[in-house]
Design a protein around this motif. Sequence first.
Motif, PDB file in Angstrom:
ATOM      1  N   ARG A  95      58.149  60.758  42.296  1.00  9.39           N
ATOM      2  CA  ARG A  95      57.019  61.015  43.198  1.00  9.39           C
ATOM      3  C   ARG A  95      55.807  61.469  42.388  1.00  9.39           C
ATOM      4  O   ARG A  95      54.680  61.021  42.632  1.00  9.39           O
ATOM      5  CB  ARG A  95      57.384  62.075  44.234  1.00  9.39           C
ATOM      6  N   THR A 144      56.830  54.294  44.300  1.00 10.45           N
ATOM      7  CA  THR A 144      57.299  54.210  45.686  1.00 10.45           C
ATOM      8  C   THR A 144      58.831  54.186  45.685  1.00 10.45           C
ATOM      9  O   THR A 144      59.445  53.481  44.892  1.00 10.45           O
ATOM     10  CB  THR A 144      56.760  52.956  46.397  1.00 10.45           C
ATOM     11  N   SER A 188      60.582  57.214  51.370  1.00  8.86           N
ATOM     12  CA  SER A 188      59.627  56.866  52.437  1.00  8.86           C
ATOM     13  C   SER A 188      60.285  56.248  53.665  1.00  8.86           C
ATOM     14  O   SER A 188      59.849  56.467  54.792  1.00  8.86           O
ATOM     15  CB  SER A 188      58.580  55.896  51.906  1.00  8.86           C
ATOM     16  N   PRO A 241      59.800  48.335  47.322  1.00  9.58           N
ATOM     17  CA  PRO A 241      59.448  49.619  46.691  1.00  9.58           C
ATOM     18  C   PRO A 241      59.718  49.513  45.185  1.00  9.58           C
ATOM     19  O   PRO A 241      60.351  48.557  44.737  1.00  9.58           O
ATOM     20  CB  PRO A 241      60.416  50.590  47.351  1.00  9.58           C
TER      21      PRO A 241
END
Length: 410
Positions: free
Chosen positions: A310, A315, A340, A372
Motif C-alpha cells: 500500500r 493495487t 480493495s 490489480p
Amino acid sequence: MTAPAVTGCRICGGPVTEMLDLGRQPLSDAFPRPADLDGEFFYRLAVGRCADCTMVQLVEEVPRERMFHHDYPYRSSLSSVMRAHFTGTGRELLATELTRPGAFCVELGCNDGVMLRTVAAAGVRHLGFEPSAGVAELARGQGVRVRTDFFEEETAADVLATDGPADVIYAANTICHLPYLDSVLRGARLLLAPGGVLVFEDPYLGDILARTAFDQIYDEHFYYFTAHSVRAAAARFGLELVDVRRLPVHGGEVRYTLARAGARTPSPAVADLLRQEREQGVTGEAALRRFAAAVARTRSELVALLRSLREEGRTVAAYGATAKSATVTNYCGLGPELISYVCDTTPAKQGRLTPGAHIPVRPPEAFADPYPDYAVLFAWNHAEEIMAKETGFRAAGGRWIHYVPTVRVR
Ligand code: SAM
Ligand code: TMP
Ligand code: ZN
C-alpha cells in the motif's frame, strides 16, 4: 451478543485446553449488504484440545440456525474439480456399497446435489439431508430427493421408520460442522443396516498443522479430526473406524469409513495412519503449540507485506471470498484499505461485503477490469483450477500472494 462457552469436550466431557485464540469473528458465510451492516453476529473463535480423547474442537459453539438457513450461500457445484471429485465418489459408492437391489444411500449436507445426482441418475434409492433450503432446492432441480432438515438422532429415527435402514450414510465437509456429533453418531448407528457404512470426509488436522492452514478454523468447522480422535469418538457409539483414505481436495482431507463395531475388518490403512500420527505427534499438545506460533508469524508477515505494498502505491485485490478468508481478514485486521475488493463466482456473495472485514465482493469478470498489481489467493485450495483459468493475470504482470503454508509472492 456472544455464544455460550463450552466447558468440556463435546464428545467425552473431558477437559478442553485452549490452544489458539483467533479473536472476535463474524459468521464466515454471512455476507452483509453495504446498507445493512448493523446486527452482524460475532463470537470468539478459539480452538482447544481434549486431554482425554484428543479431539480438537472450537471452545464456543455458534447456534446452527445462524449458519445454515435459507440463504446459506455456499454452492458445492461451482468448482469443476469438486464436481469431478463428487461424481467419482458417487460412482465409487454405486460400485462398492450400493450394489444390492433396493440399496439405500443417505447423504448429510447434500448441498446443491453435487454427489447425490449421480446416485439419483443411477435410479438408486437415496435421501439428502440439507437444512439450507436455498441449496436444497437446487438439489431437487438435479433430480435429488431432499429433506430440508438437520440430521441428528431424531431425524435419523424418522428415516429408519419411513425408508428402512441405509447401506451408506455419506457426508463431505459436513460431519466436522456438527458440534452435536454424539447425536449424529447415535443416529447413524441406528439408521445403518447391519453391514452398512458411514463414510465422511473432512479437512485433516495433520494437513492443517503441516501447512499452517489456520484459515481452516472458522465457525462452521467445529471439529478438526485425526484417525485417533475419530476412532475414539466412533467407539463411544458402537462404531469402528474400518478405513481411511487421504484426499487432496480442500487443502488435504481424510475420508473415514465407520461400520458397526465388529462388522468389518479394519483395513491396513487405519493402522498406518494411526502410526503416522503417533510418529508425527499430530495428536499431542506440542504440535498445536508450534502451530499457534507459526500462525502468529504468518499474520505479522502478511500484514507487513500488504502495508508495504500500500505504501508503494500498488493495487491489491483478492480471489475467492471463501469462508476461510473470514478468519484471515478478521484475525489479521485486513479491510478494504489493504485489499480493495475480492472476486468470487458465488452469485449470493457478489455485490455484498465480506463478513466483519467489509471488503466488497465482485464477480470474477471484474478481476481483469483492470487487473490489480497483486491478488491474495484466499481460495488457495482451488489454486490449480484458478491458475488454469486466470493465466492472463500473471501474463499482465500481476503477482499472487499466498499465505499457506507461508507468506510468498509468486
Ligand atoms: N457436501 C457439500 C460439499 O462437500 O461441498 C456441502 C458442504 S457444506 C460446507 C456443509 C453443508 O452441510 C451445508 O450445505 C449445510 O447446510 C449442511 N448441514 C449443516 N448441518 C447439517 C445437518 N445436521 N445435517 C445435514 N446437513 C447439514
Ligand atoms: P471453498 O474453499 O469453501 O470451496 O470456497 C471457494 C470459494 O471460492 C467460493 O466462494 C467460490 C469461490 N471460487 C471462485 O471464485 N472461483 C473459482 O474458480 C473457484 C473454484 C471458487
Ligand atoms: Zn474428549
